[in-house]
Design a protein around this motif. Structure first.
Motif, PDB file in Angstrom:
ATOM      1  N   GLY A 186      41.166  44.985  44.515  1.00 18.53           N
ATOM      2  CA  GLY A 186      41.682  44.001  43.560  1.00 18.53           C
ATOM      3  C   GLY A 186      41.986  42.665  44.193  1.00 18.53           C
ATOM      4  O   GLY A 186      42.083  41.651  43.492  1.00 18.53           O
ATOM      5  N   ASP A 235      30.716  42.846  40.634  1.00 15.06           N
ATOM      6  CA  ASP A 235      31.178  43.460  41.884  1.00 15.06           C
ATOM      7  C   ASP A 235      31.209  42.380  42.963  1.00 15.06           C
ATOM      8  O   ASP A 235      30.190  41.756  43.269  1.00 15.06           O
ATOM      9  CB  ASP A 235      30.195  44.568  42.261  1.00 15.06           C
ATOM     10  N   VAL A 277      39.871  43.270  37.184  1.00 14.79           N
ATOM     11  CA  VAL A 277      40.074  44.704  37.399  1.00 14.79           C
ATOM     12  C   VAL A 277      40.898  44.833  38.675  1.00 14.79           C
ATOM     13  O   VAL A 277      40.365  44.842  39.785  1.00 14.79           O
ATOM     14  CB  VAL A 277      38.734  45.444  37.528  1.00 14.79           C
ATOM     15  N   SER A 291      42.530  48.057  34.467  1.00 14.63           N
ATOM     16  CA  SER A 291      42.256  49.053  35.502  1.00 14.63           C
ATOM     17  C   SER A 291      40.861  49.627  35.282  1.00 14.63           C
ATOM     18  O   SER A 291      40.215  49.383  34.255  1.00 14.63           O
ATOM     19  CB  SER A 291      43.288  50.179  35.434  1.00 14.63           C
ATOM     20  N   PHE A 292      40.400  50.432  36.229  1.00 19.42           N
ATOM     21  CA  PHE A 292      39.121  51.117  36.031  1.00 19.42           C
ATOM     22  C   PHE A 292      39.219  52.136  34.898  1.00 19.42           C
ATOM     23  O   PHE A 292      38.228  52.429  34.223  1.00 19.42           O
ATOM     24  CB  PHE A 292      38.663  51.784  37.323  1.00 19.42           C
ATOM     25  N   ASP A 315      42.416  47.052  40.616  1.00 19.33           N
ATOM     26  CA  ASP A 315      42.508  48.490  40.833  1.00 19.33           C
ATOM     27  C   ASP A 315      41.725  48.848  42.086  1.00 19.33           C
ATOM     28  O   ASP A 315      40.870  48.088  42.549  1.00 19.33           O
ATOM     29  CB  ASP A 315      41.919  49.219  39.621  1.00 19.33           C
ATOM     30  N   ALA A 352      38.755  40.416  44.250  1.00 20.48           N
ATOM     31  CA  ALA A 352      38.418  40.182  42.846  1.00 20.48           C
ATOM     32  C   ALA A 352      39.355  39.163  42.218  1.00 20.48           C
ATOM     33  O   ALA A 352      38.931  38.352  41.388  1.00 20.48           O
ATOM     34  CB  ALA A 352      38.466  41.500  42.072  1.00 20.48           C
ATOM     35  N   HIS A 363      35.632  43.013  39.822  1.00 18.69           N
ATOM     36  CA  HIS A 363      36.295  44.001  40.669  1.00 18.69           C
ATOM     37  C   HIS A 363      35.851  43.854  42.121  1.00 18.69           C
ATOM     38  O   HIS A 363      34.856  43.193  42.442  1.00 18.69           O
ATOM     39  CB  HIS A 363      36.009  45.424  40.168  1.00 18.69           C
TER      40      HIS A 363
END
Length: 457
Positions: free
Chosen positions: A420, A378, A440, A359-360, A442, A423, A416
């Motif tokens: 999610g 990203d 990630v 998670s973040f 999230d 990603a 990410h």
């Protein structure tokens, strides 16, 4: 009275409609899987007398041509569209009457050059009028104007502005039924979604109707246009040709040895399970695209058109759901399918792979010294990143990833997006390409709340 049945296609962000007087029906902008329409017709005891296309669609393959053929209905298409099939050609102001339904075609260029809207009136006067606006006037906004020809975007944006204002002159009680605007990439601006609207409501909230200056509206709409799926390039030609029927029967079963050969040949073997299930264990070299409302959009966006495609799912029902989504964008028949867990479909332990899911909050907890050991990647669109990003992160939008693999930084990657989903697809593609990844999984809002995001300068 007249009744309008709504058929929602949430995976594409579109709606189709069946309007009827209890005996005769007209169908507007049907999707490719017309069995849904036929079920409504059968359940209501209706005879389809006309199929109306608001425009030559860019985001899906129409079911209109086949539905009209199967029901012996008139296929109503703009006379100016250079189609390769027989149709009932209509022009601006032309009136069609079926039972109690009086339908007026209205030229509304902008989303496409030859776009039409259809104004429906009850000749008995018992039902408020309705407007099938296609990709012109949406809930709160209008359709995008850059799909036909990038060089004509400004011209078509100005046309869209005037088309919206033409429709705003209809009676305020007119109910609005757009085809796009429910998550479709054919939308532009601040489409508000929702279940219903009227012309009167749109006069108070629609971008094209509240704008006081045409030039400012044009500049804003064009500036807000974002990337759209690559498969759109194939939809217009397919629709102009007149798409035929689809085959939704089960694909040819594929055994573990065949799966391994296809993966080793770099064919697209797509795992439909959830992103976390895929991360926990999957067939090495497969691609994870979770079956959900974004499945066909991103598979269609990423897969090289014409590539071999094999689906892997937990159940035959999951594979069937994926097939239904795919025929809507012209991916008619998978080259095979396999059902089972990764262990059941592997030829041996070496076939299995996995990667971490975090998670973040986990990212925020990593000491600065350790952060230097990996890259945060990203995969959001450019317009999303422009609103804020994690300092020091690399950026490659998911839709450009396969073309830019040579730009991916060396070393471990923490991947990410905004939620999610994208990603997870990127993580599977990167793992397939030999990178070490951490997903990630999230919502980006968590990164903002944790202070990980720098505001745009």
């Amino acid at each position: 009275m007249l009744t309008i049945e709504v058929l929602d296609t949430s995976d594409l962000g579109d709606r189709s409609y069946v309007a009827h007087d209890g005996a005769q029906a007209v169908v507007v902008d049907p999707q490719r899987d017309i069995d849904r329409v036929e079920a409504v017709l059968a359940e209501r005891g209706l005879r389809c007398v006309a199929v109306l296309e608001t425009h030559i669609h860019n985001d899906y393959v129409t079911g209109g041509h086949e539905l009209a053929r199967r029901t012996d209905a008139a296929y109503v298409v703009n006379a100016a569209d250079p189609v390769a099939f027989e149709r009932e050609p209509v022009t601006d102001g032309q009136v069609l009457t079926h039972g109690r339904m009086r339908i007026t075609a209205l030229a509304t260029p902008g989303h496409t050059v030859t776009h039409l809207a259809y104004y429906l009136e009850d000749t008995a006067g018992e039902t408020d009028p309705a407007l099938f606006s296609g990709g012109s006037l949406l809930f709160g906004s209008v359709g995008r104007t850059d799909l036909v020809d990038a060089d004509r975007t400004e011209e078509l944006t100005r046309a869209q502005y005037h088309s919206a204002r033409r429709l705003a002159e209809l009676p305020g009680e007119t109910r609005l039924f757009p085809t796009h605007g429910f998550g479709s990439f054919c939308s532009s601006g601040s489409a508000s979604g929702g279940e219903a609207s009227t012309i009167a409501q749109e006069r108070t909230r629609n971008d094209a109707l509240t704008a006081t200056d045409e030039d400012a509206f044009v500049e804003t709409l064009i500036a807000n246009l974002t990337a759209y799926p690559a498969y759109y390039a194939h939809m217009g030609p397919r629709n102009l040709a007149g798409p035929g029927p689809v085959d939704l029967s089960a694909p040819e079963p594929v055994d573990p040895q065949q799966l391994r050969r296809r993966i080793d040949a770099h064919e697209w073997v797509v795992d439909l399970r959830t992103r976390t299930a895929y991360a926990a264990e999957h067939l090495r070299g497969s691609i994870g695209i979770e079956l959900g409302t974004q499945f066909s959009t991103y598979l269609g966006w990423l897969i090289p058109w014409g590539s071999s495609l094999t689906l892997v799912g937990d159940s035959a029902e999951q594979v069937a759901q994926a097939q239904r989504q795919l025929v809507r964008i012209g991916l008619d028949r998978p080259d095979g399918a396999a059902v089972g867990t990764p262990r059941e479909l592997a030829t041996g332990p070496a076939d299995l792979a996995s990667y971490r899911v975090v998670s973040f909050e986990d990212l925020a907890a990593v000491p600065d010294a350790e952060r230097a050991g990996f890259t945060v990647l990203d995969t959001r669109r450019d317009d999303e990143r422009a609103q804020g990003a994690i300092p020091g992160s690399a950026h490659i939008p998911l839709h450009a990833l396969l073309e830019r693999l040579d730009e991916v930084p060396d070393g471990p990657l923490w991947v990410h997006c905004a939620s999610g989903y994208r990603a997870s697809i990127a993580a599977s593609l990167l793992t397939r390409a030999g990178h070490e990844v951490v997903l990630v999984a999230d919502d980006f809002s968590a990164a903002e709340e944790l202070g990980l995001v720098a505001e745009p300068s």
